[in-house]
Write a protein that holds these residues in place. Structure first.
Motif, PDB file in Angstrom:
ATOM      1  N   GLY A  61      25.204  15.288  -6.360  1.00 24.69           N
ATOM      2  CA  GLY A  61      24.351  15.770  -7.435  1.00 24.69           C
ATOM      3  C   GLY A  61      23.178  16.587  -6.935  1.00 24.69           C
ATOM      4  N   THR A  62      22.543  16.124  -5.856  1.00 27.99           N
ATOM      5  CA  THR A  62      21.387  16.836  -5.309  1.00 27.99           C
ATOM      6  C   THR A  62      21.789  18.177  -4.697  1.00 27.99           C
ATOM      7  OG1 THR A  62      20.275  14.726  -4.846  1.00 27.99           O
ATOM      8  CG2 THR A  62      19.455  16.668  -3.698  1.00 27.99           C
ATOM      9  N   GLN A  75      18.868  14.107  -7.555  1.00 27.54           N
ATOM     10  CA  GLN A  75      19.570  13.353  -8.583  1.00 27.54           C
ATOM     11  C   GLN A  75      20.155  12.088  -7.974  1.00 27.54           C
ATOM     12  OE1 GLN A  75      22.455  16.076 -10.342  1.00 27.54           O
ATOM     13  NE2 GLN A  75      21.055  16.462 -12.042  1.00 27.54           N
TER      14      GLN A  75
END
Length: 255
Positions: A61-62, A75
């Motif tokens: 996510g990040t 995230q």
């Protein structure tokens, strides 16, 4: 890096981003412990497997939000939603974790549809501004409450449900029990003071300083480190093995 991320255009530098990234990681690392602690209470789910799943989802996510949207955001699993997932949906409603995950997948698909059609923006704009401001505050308070519980500052009370732990050394409290609590309070105060004075890296300095003080003062307590590593594996491969075993067992159940 400058061409891709446009650092000067965004008024930042590589050094600033590295410090900010490390600070963000240190502030969010508790999720790696708390989230698996939630999920290991479910039947068939192990701590190691949940740990790797939590880490991998945060990494993916990040990376996506950084590389695709060029936003300095991290995230990770949401503690509020995961607590709802485990304690309300699974324990409260009686669903298995697999069924609950299916609901989560359906929720994600619906969210994507709402975003693609523009309905999400209409719904967001319809929410009163005061409610928009109070939602992140409420989530922050919930996370802070979890932190205070894990630190031992907030304890259960049969009369009021929630209470502060006793610091009374003339009663049941001892140096061994209040030392970690004093470190926690001192660290919070130090971070607040440093942030108020505008010190860059106030949070990371506070976290590292508090951790160092905790482990050093632990030597002043007899038996403080007894059983410190009991039942804990420092080999990261073990967690990946749990994740692999859990994945294979899940596939076999479907077959």
């Amino acid at each position: 890096m400058e061409k891709f991320f446009k650092l000067k255009e965004n008024g930042t530098t590589v050094r600033t981003e590295l410090i900010a990234g490390l600070t963000t990681f240190m502030a969010m690392a508790y999720i790696l412990m708390v989230n698996p602690g939630f999920f290991e209470q479910l039947d068939g789910v192990t701590f190691g497997a949940s740990y790797i799943a939590t880490a991998l989802s945060a990494v993916v996510g990040t990376l996506l939000i950084g590389l695709l949207a060029n936003l300095p955001l991290a995230q990770a699993s949401g503690m509020g939603l995961n607590a709802f997932f485990v304690f309300t949906v699974c324990f409260g409603f009686g669903f298995t974790y697999a069924s609950a995950l299916l609901f989560g997948l359906a929720d994600g698909v619906i969210f994507i549809i709402l975003t693609a059609t523009g309905l999400r923006r209409l719904i967001f704009d319809a929410i009163p501004n005061r409610v928009k401001k109070i939602i992140p505050a409420g989530i922050g308070l919930f996370i802070a409450f979890i932190g205070l519980q894990d630190a031992g500052l907030v304890v259960n009370d049969d009369a009021t449900l929630v209470n502060l732990v006793s610091f009374n050394v003339l009663g049941s409290a001892t140096w061994a029990s209040i030392m970690p609590l004093l470190i926690t309070v001192a660290t919070l105060i130090a971070i607040s003071v440093l942030a108020k004075k505008g010190v860059k890296g106030a949070i990371i300095f506070g976290i590292l300083g508090g951790a160092a003080a905790y482990y050093l003062l632990g030597r002043t307590v007899n038996g403080f480190y007894d059983g410190f590593k009991l039942g804990v594996s420092l080999n990261p491969i073990d967690a990946f093995k749990d994740f692999g075993n859990f994945f294979r067992q899940s596939i076999h159940r479907r077959i």
